[in-house]
Design an enzyme around this catalytic site. Structure first.
Site, PDB file in Angstrom:
ATOM      1  N   ASP A 155       0.816  -1.211   0.000  1.00 22.86           N
ATOM      2  CA  ASP A 155       0.000   0.000   0.000  1.00 22.86           C
ATOM      3  C   ASP A 155       0.859   1.274   0.000  1.00 22.86           C
ATOM      4  OD1 ASP A 155       0.962  -0.331   2.524  1.00 22.86           O
ATOM      5  OD2 ASP A 155      -0.952  -0.017   3.550  1.00 22.86           O
ATOM      6  N   HIS A 214      27.641   9.719 -11.492  1.00 19.83           N
ATOM      7  CA  HIS A 214      26.377   9.809 -10.745  1.00 19.83           C
ATOM      8  C   HIS A 214      26.322   8.804  -9.595  1.00 19.83           C
ATOM      9  CE1 HIS A 214      23.960  12.141 -14.008  1.00 19.83           C
ATOM     10  NE2 HIS A 214      24.785  12.899 -13.328  1.00 19.83           N
ATOM     11  N   ASP A 251      27.739  16.656  -4.698  1.00 20.94           N
ATOM     12  CA  ASP A 251      26.891  17.286  -5.710  1.00 20.94           C
ATOM     13  C   ASP A 251      25.481  17.136  -5.169  1.00 20.94           C
ATOM     14  OD1 ASP A 251      25.491  18.232  -7.866  1.00 20.94           O
ATOM     15  OD2 ASP A 251      26.547  17.037  -9.364  1.00 20.94           O
ATOM     16  N   ASP A 264      21.617  23.642  -6.931  1.00 20.29           N
ATOM     17  CA  ASP A 264      22.467  22.555  -7.437  1.00 20.29           C
ATOM     18  C   ASP A 264      23.921  23.004  -7.348  1.00 20.29           C
ATOM     19  OD1 ASP A 264      23.606  20.433  -8.750  1.00 20.29           O
ATOM     20  OD2 ASP A 264      22.654  20.817 -10.686  1.00 20.29           O
ATOM     21  N   HIS A 305      31.254  15.017 -19.511  1.00 20.25           N
ATOM     22  CA  HIS A 305      29.852  15.460 -19.361  1.00 20.25           C
ATOM     23  C   HIS A 305      29.727  16.901 -19.823  1.00 20.25           C
ATOM     24  CE1 HIS A 305      30.884  17.776 -15.705  1.00 20.25           C
ATOM     25  NE2 HIS A 305      31.588  16.729 -15.325  1.00 20.25           N
ATOM     26  N   HIS A 348      23.705  23.211 -17.401  1.00 16.88           N
ATOM     27  CA  HIS A 348      22.307  22.949 -17.734  1.00 16.88           C
ATOM     28  C   HIS A 348      21.466  24.054 -17.134  1.00 16.88           C
ATOM     29  CE1 HIS A 348      21.580  21.437 -13.601  1.00 16.88           C
ATOM     30  NE2 HIS A 348      22.735  20.814 -13.721  1.00 16.88           N
ATOM     31  N   HIS A 375      17.473  19.550 -13.876  1.00 15.94           N
ATOM     32  CA  HIS A 375      17.916  19.676 -15.271  1.00 15.94           C
ATOM     33  C   HIS A 375      16.734  20.298 -15.985  1.00 15.94           C
ATOM     34  CE1 HIS A 375      21.142  16.324 -14.778  1.00 15.94           C
ATOM     35  NE2 HIS A 375      21.420  17.419 -14.132  1.00 15.94           N
ATOM     36  N   GLU A 427      29.627  23.868 -14.198  1.00 11.92           N
ATOM     37  CA  GLU A 427      30.114  22.723 -13.430  1.00 11.92           C
ATOM     38  C   GLU A 427      31.180  21.891 -14.133  1.00 11.92           C
ATOM     39  OE1 GLU A 427      27.166  19.588 -12.805  1.00 11.92           O
ATOM     40  OE2 GLU A 427      25.667  20.835 -13.789  1.00 11.92           O
ATOM     41  N   TYR A 459      38.044  13.770 -13.624  1.00  8.19           N
ATOM     42  CA  TYR A 459      37.880  12.486 -12.928  1.00  8.19           C
ATOM     43  C   TYR A 459      39.007  11.559 -13.356  1.00  8.19           C
ATOM     44  CZ  TYR A 459      33.564  15.043 -12.996  1.00  8.19           C
ATOM     45  OH  TYR A 459      32.663  16.062 -12.921  1.00  8.19           O
ATOM     46  N   ARG A 479      34.720  18.201  -8.930  1.00  8.50           N
ATOM     47  CA  ARG A 479      33.770  19.007  -9.691  1.00  8.50           C
ATOM     48  C   ARG A 479      33.459  20.255  -8.874  1.00  8.50           C
ATOM     49  NH1 ARG A 479      30.716  15.326 -11.048  1.00  8.50           N
ATOM     50  NH2 ARG A 479      28.997  15.378  -9.530  1.00  8.50           N
ATOM     51  N   GLU A 515      30.743  23.444  -8.934  1.00  5.23           N
ATOM     52  CA  GLU A 515      29.511  23.866  -9.600  1.00  5.23           C
ATOM     53  C   GLU A 515      28.848  25.038  -8.896  1.00  5.23           C
ATOM     54  OE1 GLU A 515      26.370  20.949  -9.509  1.00  5.23           O
ATOM     55  OE2 GLU A 515      25.279  21.920 -11.133  1.00  5.23           O
TER      56      GLU A 515
HETATM   57 MN   LIG Z   1      24.204  20.272 -11.933  1.00  8.30          MN
END
Ligand SMILES: [Mn+2]
Length: 420
Positions: free
Chosen positions: A36, A239, A256, A267, A339, A343, A350, A369, A373, A382, A384
């Site tokens: 449920d 990710h 991130d 973000d 990448h 965005h 996004h 960003e 790596y 990274r 951002e």
């Molecule tokens: Mn981002």
């Protein structure tokens, strides 16, 4: 958000609609999880953008004839027994206040209303938000409705509002910008709390808890997306979001993450050494990413093609990585950077918008960003920020965080009691 925002958005939509048309949008329903239990409910973003309603099942209908638009909102009938279990559903007055729509009906009247309209008037057009990511994309209520309409009323021209509303949402209103700014501020405060409590040997999810604490303390109940809290090698997995590893002495920690504030998202990516000190090698790589981030910020202004941010990042990194001998030719960059660098940001993390073709326009919010790596060295970095395109340039909405290696080391030395 004030109802005037939603009224304005609808007005703009109505100007694009043909006469002899019916427009329908759905809030959506939570997806079933198991037994449920349902997955958490998030209103369809375009539905929210037009109505301000955040409750499941609600349906918005607008008809247009002779240039005159009539709008209606269909809500659930109050059910005292269900209210004992799940709480009250939205009342007609609350629905009017949130949306500015006067005409509120009950959902059990929807079918007869739609039938009556198609039976008695000469409809030619149907408008619905028919977002579909692929052929296999599970059909949403709007797609099912449009498919049934195409069968039962094959003379209707069916129009997809998704690209129209996406286009509206690219440029943010001043109120939207303030909500994104606040989401960024709370996100940044959460990051500072991680820096102030980090210690080698902590589990990634323990570090994450310091971020979550700040969000809940500040009234934020939703995340912009699943938090990435990745230490060492995990930071090189783009990710990664299991957050179950251990941040060992000498590891970099890549965050991130983002708070969602009143449906608008922050973000931010941030990278720091869990021990409070960068190694010489980590510093070298970090500085390259940081200089790239700064250079991109300077490029963000009205008129610049979105893709130019990517072109610049690729050539900047290719040059810098050749300088330090990590790669021999530009084509090898994809081993360490793979990448997009930006965005749109808004109601979706996004956010909607046609990335390939657009030039930046004032009022747009985009991320900045760049990252590198290097799995064989367990270095993932990274950086951002969220950046508003202004009339004559840009404004970084997420400024104020320590960003150079010196600033980060100094911040941790001054604020982290676990390391001192
Ligand atoms: Mn981002």
């Amino acid at each position: 958000m004030d109802q005037h925002f939603f009224i304005q958005n609808r007005k703009k939509l109505y100007e694009t609609l043909e006469d002899q048309s019916l427009t329908i949008l759905f809030a959506g329903e939570p997806a079933h999880q198991s037994s449920d239990e349902s997955y958490p409910f998030y209103p369809n973003r375009n539905f929210y953008y037009l109505t301000g309603i955040t409750e499941p099942k609600v349906i918005f209908v607008a008809t247009k004839f002779n240039g005159e638009v009539k709008e209606k909102l269909f809500i659930q009938r109050a059910d005292p027994w269900m209210a004992r279990w799940y709480g009250e559903t939205i009342t007609p007055n609350e629905a009017q206040d949130a949306s500015g729509i006067e005409d509120i009906e009950l959902l059990d009247k929807l079918d007869s209303f739609i039938n009556g309209q198609f039976d008695s008037r000469d409809y030619r057009h149907l408008y619905a938000d028919l977002e579909a990511k692929s052929w296999e994309f599970p059909a949403k209520p709007a797609n099912k409705f449009a498919a049934a309409a195409a069968t039962n009323y094959p003379y209707l021209s069916i129009h997809n509002l998704y690209p129209v509303l996406s286009n509206f949402r690219v440029v943010k209103s001043p109120e939207e910008i303030e909500l994104i700014r606040e989401a960024g501020k709370i996100t940044a405060d959460g990051i500072r709390n991680v820096l102030a409590n980090a210690k080698p040997g902590m589990k990634e999810y323990q570090l994450e808890a310091y971020f979550n604490f700040v969000l809940k303390s500040r009234g934020v109940t939703e995340f912009a997306f699943p938090t990435i809290l990745a230490s060492g090698y995990n930071g090189t997995v783009l990710h990664y979001s299991a957050n179950t590893g251990t941040a060992a002495d000498g590891d970099l920690v890549l965050l991130d993450l983002g708070a969602q504030y009143k449906y608008y998202n922050g973000d931010i990516s941030f990278t720091f050494p869990v021990s409070g000190k960068f190694t010489k090698r980590q510093k070298t790589i970090y500085d390259i990413v940081h200089r790239c981030n700064r250079a991109i910020t300077k490029k963000i202004r009205p008129g610049i093609p979105f893709q130019e941010l990517n072109t610049f990042t690729n050539s900047f990194f290719a040059k810098e990585l050749q300088k330090i001998g990590l790669i021999n030719k530009p084509e090898e960059l994809r081993k360490y950077y793979f990448h997009g660098v930006s965005h749109s940001l808004g109601l979706d993390t996004h956010d909607v918008g046609n990335y390939r073709d657009i030039k930046l326009v004032p009022g747009e919010v985009v991320t900045n960003e760049p990252g590198l790596y290097i799995p064989e060295e367990s270095i993932g970095i990274r950086i951002e920020d969220d950046v508003l395109v202004t009339d004559d340039g840009h404004e970084v909405l997420t400024s104020g965080l320590p960003r150079t290696t010196e600033e980060i080391e100094a911040y941790m030395a001054d604020n982290n009691k676990n390391l001192n």
